[in-house]
Design a protein around this motif. Structure first.
Motif, PDB file in Angstrom:
ATOM      1  N   GLY A  13      -0.114   8.937  -7.158  1.00  0.00           N
ATOM      2  CA  GLY A  13       1.144   8.271  -6.850  1.00  0.00           C
ATOM      3  C   GLY A  13       1.062   6.764  -6.870  1.00  0.00           C
ATOM      4  N   SER A  14      -0.104   6.208  -7.179  1.00  0.00           N
ATOM      5  CA  SER A  14      -0.267   4.757  -7.235  1.00  0.00           C
ATOM      6  C   SER A  14      -0.788   4.356  -8.613  1.00  0.00           C
ATOM      7  CB  SER A  14      -1.241   4.270  -6.156  1.00  0.00           C
ATOM      8  OG  SER A  14      -0.777   4.619  -4.865  1.00  0.00           O
ATOM      9  N   LYS A  15      -0.512   3.120  -8.987  1.00  0.00           N
ATOM     10  CA  LYS A  15      -0.947   2.613 -10.290  1.00  0.00           C
ATOM     11  C   LYS A  15      -2.274   1.869 -10.203  1.00  0.00           C
ATOM     12  CE  LYS A  15       3.798   2.123 -11.995  1.00  0.00           C
ATOM     13  NZ  LYS A  15       4.823   1.177 -12.503  1.00  0.00           N
ATOM     14  N   ILE A  18       0.827  -1.199   0.000  1.00  0.00           N
ATOM     15  CA  ILE A  18       0.000   0.000   0.000  1.00  0.00           C
ATOM     16  C   ILE A  18       0.864   1.253   0.000  1.00  0.00           C
ATOM     17  CG2 ILE A  18      -1.653   1.330   1.350  1.00  0.00           C
ATOM     18  CD1 ILE A  18      -2.935  -1.255   2.187  1.00  0.00           C
ATOM     19  N   ASN A  19       0.632   2.148  -0.989  1.00  0.00           N
ATOM     20  CA  ASN A  19       1.367   3.400  -1.082  1.00  0.00           C
ATOM     21  C   ASN A  19       0.598   4.556  -0.450  1.00  0.00           C
ATOM     22  OD1 ASN A  19       3.288   2.030  -2.587  1.00  0.00           O
ATOM     23  ND2 ASN A  19       2.301   2.538  -4.536  1.00  0.00           N
ATOM     24  N   HIS A  20      -0.696   4.619  -0.749  1.00  0.00           N
ATOM     25  CA  HIS A  20      -1.539   5.703  -0.241  1.00  0.00           C
ATOM     26  C   HIS A  20      -2.851   5.101   0.243  1.00  0.00           C
ATOM     27  CE1 HIS A  20       1.191   8.631  -1.992  1.00  0.00           C
ATOM     28  NE2 HIS A  20       1.124   7.979  -3.138  1.00  0.00           N
ATOM     29  N   SER A  21      -3.431   5.705   1.266  1.00  0.00           N
ATOM     30  CA  SER A  21      -4.697   5.198   1.782  1.00  0.00           C
ATOM     31  C   SER A  21      -5.474   6.342   2.406  1.00  0.00           C
ATOM     32  CB  SER A  21      -4.454   4.107   2.823  1.00  0.00           C
ATOM     33  OG  SER A  21      -3.658   4.591   3.895  1.00  0.00           O
ATOM     34  N   GLY A  22      -6.757   6.114   2.603  1.00  0.00           N
ATOM     35  CA  GLY A  22      -7.580   7.155   3.205  1.00  0.00           C
ATOM     36  C   GLY A  22      -9.045   6.771   3.209  1.00  0.00           C
ATOM     37  N   TYR A  23      -9.878   7.719   3.616  1.00  0.00           N
ATOM     38  CA  TYR A  23     -11.324   7.564   3.591  1.00  0.00           C
ATOM     39  C   TYR A  23     -11.893   8.468   2.507  1.00  0.00           C
ATOM     40  CZ  TYR A  23     -11.489   5.069   8.055  1.00  0.00           C
ATOM     41  OH  TYR A  23     -11.353   4.135   9.059  1.00  0.00           O
ATOM     42  N   LEU A  24     -12.797   7.946   1.712  1.00  0.00           N
ATOM     43  CA  LEU A  24     -13.495   8.778   0.750  1.00  0.00           C
ATOM     44  C   LEU A  24     -14.432   9.726   1.494  1.00  0.00           C
ATOM     45  CD1 LEU A  24     -14.395   6.049  -1.896  1.00  0.00           C
ATOM     46  CD2 LEU A  24     -12.492   7.664  -1.964  1.00  0.00           C
ATOM     47  N   LYS A  25     -14.500  10.960   1.035  1.00  0.00           N
ATOM     48  CA  LYS A  25     -15.368  11.963   1.632  1.00  0.00           C
ATOM     49  C   LYS A  25     -16.170  12.646   0.524  1.00  0.00           C
ATOM     50  CE  LYS A  25     -12.042  12.925   5.344  1.00  0.00           C
ATOM     51  NZ  LYS A  25     -10.990  12.005   4.847  1.00  0.00           N
ATOM     52  N   ARG A  26     -17.139  13.434   0.926  1.00  0.00           N
ATOM     53  CA  ARG A  26     -17.933  14.139  -0.068  1.00  0.00           C
ATOM     54  C   ARG A  26     -17.067  15.018  -0.954  1.00  0.00           C
ATOM     55  NH1 ARG A  26     -23.404  16.161   3.146  1.00  0.00           N
ATOM     56  NH2 ARG A  26     -24.257  14.067   3.541  1.00  0.00           N
ATOM     57  N   SER A  27     -16.029  15.591  -0.357  1.00  0.00           N
ATOM     58  CA  SER A  27     -15.139  16.459  -1.133  1.00  0.00           C
ATOM     59  C   SER A  27     -14.331  15.667  -2.157  1.00  0.00           C
ATOM     60  CB  SER A  27     -14.182  17.215  -0.204  1.00  0.00           C
ATOM     61  OG  SER A  27     -13.422  16.293   0.566  1.00  0.00           O
ATOM     62  N   ASP A  28     -14.272  14.340  -1.979  1.00  0.00           N
ATOM     63  CA  ASP A  28     -13.557  13.497  -2.936  1.00  0.00           C
ATOM     64  C   ASP A  28     -14.382  13.238  -4.194  1.00  0.00           C
ATOM     65  OD1 ASP A  28     -11.374  13.156  -1.249  1.00  0.00           O
ATOM     66  OD2 ASP A  28     -12.285  11.439  -0.246  1.00  0.00           O
TER      67      ASP A  28
END
Length: 385
Positions: free
Chosen positions: A345-347, A302-312
């Motif tokens: 930054g991820s494929k 895993i390179n990048h991770s997070g939570y999806l938000k409305r702003s996404d």
């Protein structure tokens, strides 16, 4: 002769069903355990009633059955005169008969799309999907058949409509599962050809258009018979009769529709879960990208991770320039129509039904088989920019 050597996709209902039927097994199947739809269809209170027909032969004719390796059962059968046989391990021909007659395998076009909806047009542009209005039969012949014919010294003789073939195709396609209201239009034609070696050919071309409220999907398939010119009239009749004799195993159709319905329902439930998770994550400041990264810190892929938000969430018109400047990627799920703006930054990107996402450069990493995080449903999203 191998007309129209074009790519095969697994496509919506027409392409899905025909592609599976093309994958045959050369062993015999016990059709006494199967129930087939026939052309004899009655209606009770407006509903079609399909009668069973379990015989394996008719006087002077024999059945050839097709096997669907995905559903793992016989999908249907066609009828040919005695003396014909199925060809084993031949990519070009499916059946051979007396007098040097040969029937080729079914070939299918790509599935094309057309829309006049602005939002869908933006999606097409972002994904590189051509907006192709359905071609007429003549346009298909000129675009896809004539170049091959010219290269292989084939002379086009004539074409003629096959309304019974088109009607039969539509009757079957109407029985397939649809995730949304869909209008189906079918058209079929016979194309006659001859070469300079004394052989003649008949191609049966079938075109289908699926119309939903904001998009048309369309494609075509073809199959041909070839024979010495002196035997062509007989071969022509045999081929058309074979096409009209096609029967589908109703048990297979029921199971195939169950599979398609489950898949559509799963995609919908995943979409709803993500929407609910986005609402929660947007209003709960305790959820952050760092907390997700901490959760998955021991997974090196895993390179990048997070939570999806409305702003996404992005509109279909999100530009590549903005994303390049801010080092963001737009990822999408074309099955659900979702688009999100996430850290670049991820494929490869994966999103689960709780609204969590991560990116990885490893194309072989699949969270659905990783016991550390496969307790939730994961879907792979495409990078649009």
């Amino acid at each position: 002769m191998k007309l129209l050597p074009i790519n095969i996709v697994a496509l919506l209902f027409l392409l899905f069903s025909c592609k599976n039927e093309q994958k045959t097994q050369d062993s015999n199947f016990d059709s006494g355990q199967l129930s087939f739809e026939t052309e004899e269809v009655t209606k009770t209170q407006g509903q079609p009633v399909i009668k069973n027909k379990n015989e394996t032969t008719t006087r002077g004719y024999q059945y050839f059955e097709n096997y669907d390796p995905i559903v793992k059962m016989v999908s249907g059968r066609v009828q040919l005169p005695n003396g014909w046989r199925r060809v084993k391990n031949d990519k070009q021909y499916q059946y051979v008969g007396p007098n040097d007659m040969k029937i080729g395998r079914i070939q299918m076009s790509n599935l094309f799309s057309y829309t006049e909806d602005y939002g869908m047009l933006q999606t097409f542009q972002m994904s590189g999907t051509p907006n192709q209005y359905p071609m007429s039969i003549n346009q298909i012949v000129e675009t896809y058949f004539m170049p091959y014919a010219n290269e292989n010294n084939l002379q086009f003789i004539k074409s003629f409509p096959l309304p019974k073939v088109a009607e039969k195709s539509k009757t079957f396609l109407e029985l397939n599962f649809k995730s949304q209201p869909t209008q189906i239009e079918t058209e079929s034609a016979g194309l006659e050809w001859k070469d300079n070696k004394g052989r003649k050919y008949l191609t049966i071309l079938r075109k289908t258009v699926y119309k939903t409220y904001n998009q048309w999907s369309w494609g075509f398939l073809n199959q041909h018979i070839e024979a010495p010119a002196s035997k062509f009239d007989n071969a022509k009749k045999i081929f058309i009769d074979m096409t009209l004799s096609e029967q589908h195993n109703t048990d297979w159709l029921y199971r195939k529709n169950q599979i398609a319905a489950r898949k559509a329902n799963q995609q919908y439930q995943e979409h709803v879960a993500r929407m609910n998770a986005i609402k929660l994550n947007s209003s709960n400041s305790g959820f952050s990208s760092s907390s997700v990264a901490s959760t998955y810190s021991d997974i090196l892929d895993i390179n990048h991770s997070g939570y999806l938000k409305r702003s996404d969430m992005t509109s279909h018109g999100q530009t590549r320039t903005v994303n390049m400047i801010s080092e963001r990627n737009i990822i999408s799920n074309h099955n659900t129509g979702e688009h999100y703006n996430v850290q670049a930054g991820s494929k490869n990107y994966w999103v689960n039904n709780n609204g969590k996402y991560f990116g990885t450069d490893n194309p072989n990493y699949d969270p659905r088989i990783d016991r550390r995080i496969n307790q939730t449903e994961w879907s792979q999203f495409n990078i649009e920019n």
